[in-house]
Motif scaffolding. Sequence first.
Motif, mmCIF file in Angstrom:
data_model
loop_
_atom_site.group_PDB
_atom_site.id
_atom_site.type_symbol
_atom_site.label_atom_id
_atom_site.label_comp_id
_atom_site.label_asym_id
_atom_site.label_seq_id
_atom_site.Cartn_x
_atom_site.Cartn_y
_atom_site.Cartn_z
ATOM 1 N N TYR A 124 77.983 -20.042 -53.544
ATOM 2 C CA TYR A 124 79.073 -20.817 -54.139
ATOM 3 C C TYR A 124 80.128 -21.185 -53.100
ATOM 4 C CZ TYR A 124 80.592 -15.952 -54.210
ATOM 5 O OH TYR A 124 80.857 -14.658 -53.855
ATOM 6 N N PRO A 129 78.821 -25.720 -53.859
ATOM 7 C CA PRO A 129 79.726 -25.161 -54.866
ATOM 8 C C PRO A 129 79.524 -25.836 -56.226
ATOM 9 C CG PRO A 129 80.908 -25.630 -52.835
ATOM 10 C CD PRO A 129 79.549 -26.249 -52.694
ATOM 11 N N VAL A 131 80.447 -27.173 -60.046
ATOM 12 C CA VAL A 131 81.641 -27.880 -60.517
ATOM 13 C C VAL A 131 81.879 -27.569 -61.995
ATOM 14 C CG1 VAL A 131 81.428 -29.702 -58.813
ATOM 15 C CG2 VAL A 131 80.356 -29.979 -61.044
ATOM 16 N N GLN A 151 84.962 -21.515 -60.586
ATOM 17 C CA GLN A 151 84.526 -22.906 -60.531
ATOM 18 C C GLN A 151 84.330 -23.537 -61.910
ATOM 19 O OE1 GLN A 151 81.372 -21.659 -57.922
ATOM 20 N NE2 GLN A 151 82.323 -22.625 -56.131
ATOM 21 N N SER A 230 89.583 -17.650 -51.775
ATOM 22 C CA SER A 230 88.197 -17.557 -52.250
ATOM 23 C C SER A 230 87.606 -16.183 -51.933
ATOM 24 C CB SER A 230 87.363 -18.663 -51.601
ATOM 25 O OG SER A 230 86.005 -18.497 -51.909
#
Lengths: 414, 138
Positions: A124, A129, A131, A151, A230
């Motif tokens: 991720y 990544p 959405v 996310q 993150s």
Amino acid sequence: MRLGEIEKAMQAGELGRTRQWAIEQQLRVGRFFDAQDFVEVAQVHIMADTESLGASGVEFLEEVARAPEAERRVRVPTITDPRGIDFDAYRRLRQTEWMADLERRAIDAFRALGVLMTDTCINYQIVMPPVLGQHLAFGDTGSTIYANSVQGARTNFEGGPSALAAALTGRTPRYGYHLPERRRATHAFRIEVQPHNWADWGALGGLIGRKLQSYWSVPLIEGFEARPTSDQLKHFGAALASYGTVALFHMPGITPEAPTRAAVVDGAGPSPVRVAADDLAAFYKGFDAPGDKLDVVVFSAPQLSLFELETLAALLDGKRVHPATTMLAITAPEIRASAVRHGLVQRIEASGAIVLGGVCFYQMHAREIGEANGWTRLMSNSAKLVNIIGGYGYKPTLATMERCIESAVAGRVL
Amino acid sequence: MSGDRILRAHPGIGPRVTAAALVASDYFSARYDLDRINGVFSRPAHRLYGQGYVGRVLVLLGAKGGVATAWMLREMAARRMAPAALLLNTSNPIMAQGAAFADLAFMDRFDIDVTAAIPNGARVTVDPAAGTVTIHAG
């Protein structure tokens, strides 16, 4: 379950035996959870380390891989979680040839299916990544909770066989966190102690996870004074999932489905449980072992980002790991290559530490390598790792990266 | 049979089996808790630490931790080192996926706390299709 035309064709075997097995596996699970239908997925992430697969699991993969190409190719982009062997380092770690052979066979089988061997649990961050609102089939608890929470994507924990089935069918049963009504907060926590490092973030995740212990619990967490990075959320989520089998959390103003508290609670919502400084201190104390001889220090679970490796390199500059202690830093293959390009691997390994790529410690036949190397006392800044590794015969200690390094230099837990 | 007690739950996965129960008020993960080579609970903090689980109906509170159990149940079954069945108050998807892959008897969502209802060592029949567990008398 209601089936569409293509799902009926798969069930009837019209698209081959492998897709027939896959849809049948999914139907058994879907019916168990009262799913009404399937939902198409955009990506699949498969956990399939050979310690979990065993010989029978590898043979199963090989059987799937022997199917005609049109019947065995995955239908959506599919990638892998960490594996059990870093082929550049396994002999040094006293992993055996049978472990390496099993790994090679699994890799060959996955490649025949069209699976990309990314060998990472931080997909991720570094691969694609997800959405907001995207349906996925992610097969690592850490990748699942991050994709769902940070996310805003939608996935259940998809264990290896079910992730493989999702890759072959391109869909998954619509239950659990694919449903909006399952994503509402069921519990609330108020943080009254601010986390200062990755170990603290993991410890907070572990503390909250211990209070939940149900996959169907969705905690809402408030009280953070700064916006997390993150990597901080990665450690928090991985520990929350590990200690509590939790797959989704909300942080109002931070995570995308919770711009406000009201967006994810019904009515007044659950009353918040306080998490205070003494709770955090007690969590660490449960793993403490001052003065113990230190056998192995592991930075992993989740795999390290480039920034974590940069921090590790800076902390290790000019230091030397004690000869009786092994230090492992573990990351994704792509990040390891990048870290070589930036000179980080060279700086870390100049201390005597080893940087591994594409594996994770607890997925590396941890019991066997512990016995082969005489490792018992393990130290890590990963709250997730110290939770898992006790079952493999280790005595784990949780501490900050700085304290792990100081202890590794001293050869004992400080 | 007279004196038998029947528990009801959501319909489960896998075959009908009869075996002795191994019960604890604790959670379950094959990766976190088991020495799968020797067939014993190996996590020191687990309430079943040191006890053998092979061929037993394992009765626990719920699922815990990671995703590895989904592969491991079948691998354990292939080596004849698996429990006969797994009963939980509340599951996560991993246990269901693993049971489906291994064809292991598995049930959850009982109308009572299953760890309190089944005595340790009791002989039980697990019927996933019917959604029942029978605790045999005597």
